[in-house]
Design an enzyme around this catalytic site. Sequence first.
Site, PDB file in Angstrom:
ATOM      1  N   THR A 142     -12.993  14.152   5.206  1.00  0.00           N
ATOM      2  CA  THR A 142     -13.414  14.246   3.812  1.00  0.00           C
ATOM      3  C   THR A 142     -14.878  13.817   3.685  1.00  0.00           C
ATOM      4  O   THR A 142     -15.438  13.240   4.624  1.00  0.00           O
ATOM      5  CB  THR A 142     -12.544  13.321   2.939  1.00  0.00           C
TER       6      THR A 142
ATOM      7  N   CYS B 259      -4.920  14.886  -6.384  1.00  0.00           N
ATOM      8  CA  CYS B 259      -5.701  14.398  -5.240  1.00  0.00           C
ATOM      9  C   CYS B 259      -6.615  13.237  -5.608  1.00  0.00           C
ATOM     10  O   CYS B 259      -7.256  12.660  -4.729  1.00  0.00           O
ATOM     11  CB  CYS B 259      -6.550  15.528  -4.652  1.00  0.00           C
TER      12      CYS B 259
ATOM     13  N   LYS C 282      -0.264   3.949  -2.301  1.00  0.00           N
ATOM     14  CA  LYS C 282       0.215   5.209  -1.729  1.00  0.00           C
ATOM     15  C   LYS C 282       1.717   5.165  -1.448  1.00  0.00           C
ATOM     16  O   LYS C 282       2.420   6.170  -1.572  1.00  0.00           O
ATOM     17  CB  LYS C 282      -0.574   5.535  -0.458  1.00  0.00           C
TER      18      LYS C 282
ATOM     19  N   SER D 251     -14.133  17.569  -4.774  1.00  0.00           N
ATOM     20  CA  SER D 251     -14.544  17.286  -3.396  1.00  0.00           C
ATOM     21  C   SER D 251     -13.323  17.100  -2.506  1.00  0.00           C
ATOM     22  O   SER D 251     -12.192  16.989  -2.991  1.00  0.00           O
ATOM     23  CB  SER D 251     -15.416  16.022  -3.337  1.00  0.00           C
TER      24      SER D 251
ATOM     25  N   SER E 124      -0.705   8.904   1.779  1.00  0.00           N
ATOM     26  CA  SER E 124      -1.571   8.602   2.930  1.00  0.00           C
ATOM     27  C   SER E 124      -0.715   8.029   4.038  1.00  0.00           C
ATOM     28  O   SER E 124       0.339   7.429   3.783  1.00  0.00           O
ATOM     29  CB  SER E 124      -2.652   7.594   2.532  1.00  0.00           C
TER      30      SER E 124
ATOM     31  N   ASP F 151     -10.864  10.962 -16.351  1.00  0.00           N
ATOM     32  CA  ASP F 151     -10.632   9.653 -15.759  1.00  0.00           C
ATOM     33  C   ASP F 151      -9.121   9.443 -15.759  1.00  0.00           C
ATOM     34  O   ASP F 151      -8.514   9.222 -16.807  1.00  0.00           O
ATOM     35  CB  ASP F 151     -11.332   8.582 -16.590  1.00  0.00           C
ATOM     36  N   VAL F 152      -8.495   9.507 -14.580  1.00  0.00           N
ATOM     37  CA  VAL F 152      -7.036   9.471 -14.522  1.00  0.00           C
ATOM     38  C   VAL F 152      -6.464   8.097 -14.873  1.00  0.00           C
ATOM     39  O   VAL F 152      -5.245   7.950 -14.996  1.00  0.00           O
ATOM     40  CB  VAL F 152      -6.496   9.921 -13.145  1.00  0.00           C
TER      41      VAL F 152
ATOM     42  N   TYR G  98      -4.298  -0.354  -1.041  1.00  0.00           N
ATOM     43  CA  TYR G  98      -4.223   1.087  -0.827  1.00  0.00           C
ATOM     44  C   TYR G  98      -2.840   1.476  -0.292  1.00  0.00           C
ATOM     45  O   TYR G  98      -2.242   2.462  -0.733  1.00  0.00           O
ATOM     46  CB  TYR G  98      -5.318   1.514   0.143  1.00  0.00           C
TER      47      TYR G  98
ATOM     48  N   LEU H  95     -10.122  16.968  -0.196  1.00  0.00           N
ATOM     49  CA  LEU H  95      -8.855  17.694  -0.162  1.00  0.00           C
ATOM     50  C   LEU H  95      -8.634  18.475  -1.444  1.00  0.00           C
ATOM     51  O   LEU H  95      -8.080  19.584  -1.421  1.00  0.00           O
ATOM     52  CB  LEU H  95      -7.701  16.717   0.066  1.00  0.00           C
TER      53      LEU H  95
END
Length: 259
Positions: free
Chosen positions: A200, A85, A169, A16, A152, A58-59, A165, A18
Amino acid sequence: MKLDATLSAVVTGGASGLGLATVKALRAAGVKVAIFDFNEDTGRKAAEETGAVFCQCDVTSDASVDAAFAAARAANGQERVLVSCAGGGNAVATARRDKNTGEIKIFPSDQFESVLRLNTVGTFRCITRAAAGMMTLAPVDGERGVLINTASAAASEGQMGQAAYSAAKAGIVGMTLTIARDLSREGIRCNTIQPGIFNTPAMARAPAQMLEALGAMVPFPPRLGRGEEYASMALEIIRNTYLNGETIRLDGAIRMQPR
């Protein structure tokens, strides 16, 4: 690096947003692509629509990432491109006072750590596996592979409630040059795209009035970014061999306000 059917790529979070836009652009260029995504339903659907291979992943798990890379390589051969991503965040103030009771609450540490595990550590986990695999290949036109990360605008101008977040990032931005230097002798490049506000699926759930206001915050063009624009940047990074160790803002010149 030339984009054609001889090239294999992995896109994490590729079902989904990007990631999916990047999958579509790579497939349009003839590249063999493996989609890594946690959501099996959307992952399989995206693979069917694009002609890519889906590998549930699952990263945040070593075992899951190792299994996904093994499956992708069995289907498409050793990748020379990794576009990371996969990620996400939350919105919690560092410390806040309850408006009704006056009780002071703090950001739970486990929630902070989970955002770093998903974004920063998850990205690095995939980088190490991809880089090790690329090192087994013979160079083509002097290079073995390309790593592309996703940061980001929050890495530089995190808004209220984005402490975790922003940190996650910013960690991706901070490790970009170091990874590029680590892998320079192996002919593997590493760059990061730092998007602003993009349209997105998660953003699309917001009210239309809010989306319009967000778009108006962007100096030019005064709108939300499009997935195809992120994908175009990713493909240019792959093509341009001299682009290495760089974080590229893709944000219409926006600098985020506190809220």
